[in-house]
Structure formats: C-alpha cells, structure tokens
Design an enzyme around this catalytic site. Structure first.
Site, short mmCIF file in Angstrom:
data_model
loop_
_atom_site.label_atom_id
_atom_site.label_comp_id
_atom_site.label_asym_id
_atom_site.label_seq_id
_atom_site.Cartn_x
_atom_site.Cartn_y
_atom_site.Cartn_z
N CYS A 2 0.87 -1.17 0.00
CA CYS A 2 0.00 0.00 0.00
C CYS A 2 0.91 1.22 0.00
O CYS A 2 1.54 1.54 1.02
CB CYS A 2 -0.90 -0.01 1.24
SG CYS A 2 -1.93 1.47 1.38
N GLU A 119 -3.60 0.99 -6.09
CA GLU A 119 -2.61 0.01 -6.55
C GLU A 119 -2.47 0.16 -8.06
O GLU A 119 -3.42 0.56 -8.75
CB GLU A 119 -2.99 -1.42 -6.19
CG GLU A 119 -2.94 -1.75 -4.71
CD GLU A 119 -1.52 -1.75 -4.13
OE1 GLU A 119 -0.56 -1.41 -4.86
OE2 GLU A 119 -1.39 -2.09 -2.95
#
Length: 261
Positions: A2, A119
């Site tokens: 992340c 992402e």
C-alpha cells in the site's frame, strides 16, 4: 503493498466513527488528501494509558486517542529518521520477528483510517517504447464507509534535538499488509489488512498479547471492496483532489484493450 491512499474525513468525523475519548483536535488536524504518499502526515487512532504526576508508570485503562502521525515507521533505535520512507508497510507474516516492527506489534498498534487505497496494475501491452504500462486502481469499501487499515506506530527521539525541545519526538506509523488473492490479487500481490468494527477494541488495546492478534485482522479482499481504474494523474504526488478517485470507463473488450474487473 500500500503506497498511496486517500483520506478525506474530518477529525470530528473520525472521533465519532472510532469512539475516540481523547481527540487532541488541536494537534490532530490533517488536511483532506486524495493522494497520501510516504512521509505525509496521516490520522491514526490508538489507545494509550495517560501519564500523570500521580501515575508516572502509566498504570490504568488505556484511552482511545486521535493523533497525527507521519507515514513511514522510524524504529526507536534508528540513527536517522530517513529510514522511515522505506517502512511504509510491514508484512504480517514477519512482523512479530522483524527488529523494526516487533516491539510496535507487541504494544503500539493503531488504525489508519482511509477512504480507500491505490494500486498499480501492470498491463500486458507495453507502451510505444517497450516499457511496461501501469494502470492505477482505486480500491474502497462498497458502502463508501471508512477503511480501517491495521497499523503500527513508533516514537523516535531525534538525537540532534535538546531534551527540552518540543519537536524532539517523531510519531510515525506503518500499514500492515498480507498476500493478495482473488480479484484484488490480480491488481497487486499485496494488500492492506483491515480491522473490522467488532475487533477494534481488542486490536488497539496495548495490554493484549501478540499470540492471537492475527485473528483480529481481515484481508482486504474479504471486506467487501470495489476496485476501479482511475486517472494516471495520481502517480504524481503534486496532484491532489477528489477528481483522482473518479472512475475511468473500462475499456471495451472488443477494441483490443485489456479489461481487468
């Protein structure tokens, strides 16, 4: 991993959502951001036992707090705070053994609230120069609720600051991640771990032992999340605004471009 996320809720909203008793609103104000990057200030919820003149050893019940921390954990033993930029994530598979994280995992756990996270998916089709093309996706709760990412925090003392300097301590944090599977795993092989509402109190309690902490966490793909493509503008940390989380139309599978979800 992340590496970017969005968090636009006000401190007052987070105090209500996470039942914070010690909000520290004056020092916990972090501007809304749709492009949080490593070393940025972020909101964090934690529980700490208040220290008073009558109780210097911090005995008693922990109190839930809202604080502003810097994203990128700096271990207490670090000689330089720059190490934090490389410690924005901690793998849950090794967090209990890694020297940088094990003490924080034992007693300094937190929740990092987010609207969602980004992402980048590597497309099969390279660009005109033969380089890989990456499509950013925004991943967020189906119900548009708060994403409660599991985190750890540390307190690092700057050795260059005098004992009485108000800014001699750095409060920093990291996001716990796990292996990604199913649809989200096709975007990236790692994903954040989340703390559901029923597990918040146990996860935050610094008195809880580490033996069964992993049972309190939920991999993102099991938490009812939606992923959709967004503008490549999010790749530049100077860009910020709600337009970054606006969905792009998925490509038509008949035009030869790749459709992911």
């Amino acid at each position: 991993m992340c590496g970017r996320y969005a968090s636009s809720r006000s401190p007052e909203d987070l105090v209500e959502e996470f039942e914070v008793l010690d909000p520290r609103l004056e020092s916990a104000v972090v501007p809304p951001s749709w492009n949080i990057a490593p070393t940025d200030p972020v909101h964090a919820i934690m529980e700490r036992t208040p220290r008073t003149d009558d109780d210097p050893d911090r005995e008693g019940d922990p109190v839930r707090q809202l604080r502003a921390l810097r994203w990128g954990l700096v271990p207490s033993w670090a000689k330089d705070e720059k190490i934090g930029s490389r410690m924005i994530n901690a793998r849950v598979e090794t967090v209990a053994e890694k020297p940088a994280f094990r003490k924080a995992f034992a007693s300094r756990r937190c929740i990092l609230p987010a609207d969602g996270y980004y992402e980048w998916y590597v497309l099969d089709q390279p660009d005109a120069k033969g380089k890989p093309q990456k499509q950013p996706f925004f991943i967020h709760p189906d119900d548009s609720g708060v994403l409660a990412m599991a985190g750890l925090y540390e307190i690092w003392r700057d050795p260059s600051k005098p004992e009485d300097a108000e800014d001699r301590f750095r409060w920093t944090c990291t996001v716990l991640t796990t292996e990604a599977t199913d649809e989200l795993g096709r975007i990236h092989d790692r994903m954040p771990l989340l703390v559901d509402r029923a597990s918040r109190a146990e996860w935050l309690d610094p008195r809880r032992t580490v033996a069964d902490l992993s049972s309190l966490l939920t991999p993102a793909q099991q938490a009812g999340l939606t992923a959709y493509p967004v503008s490549a503008a999010v790749g530049n940390v100077r860009n910020n605004g709600p337009e970054l989380v606006a969905p792009l139309a998925l490509a038509d599978p008949d035009d030869g471009q790749e459709t992911l979800l």
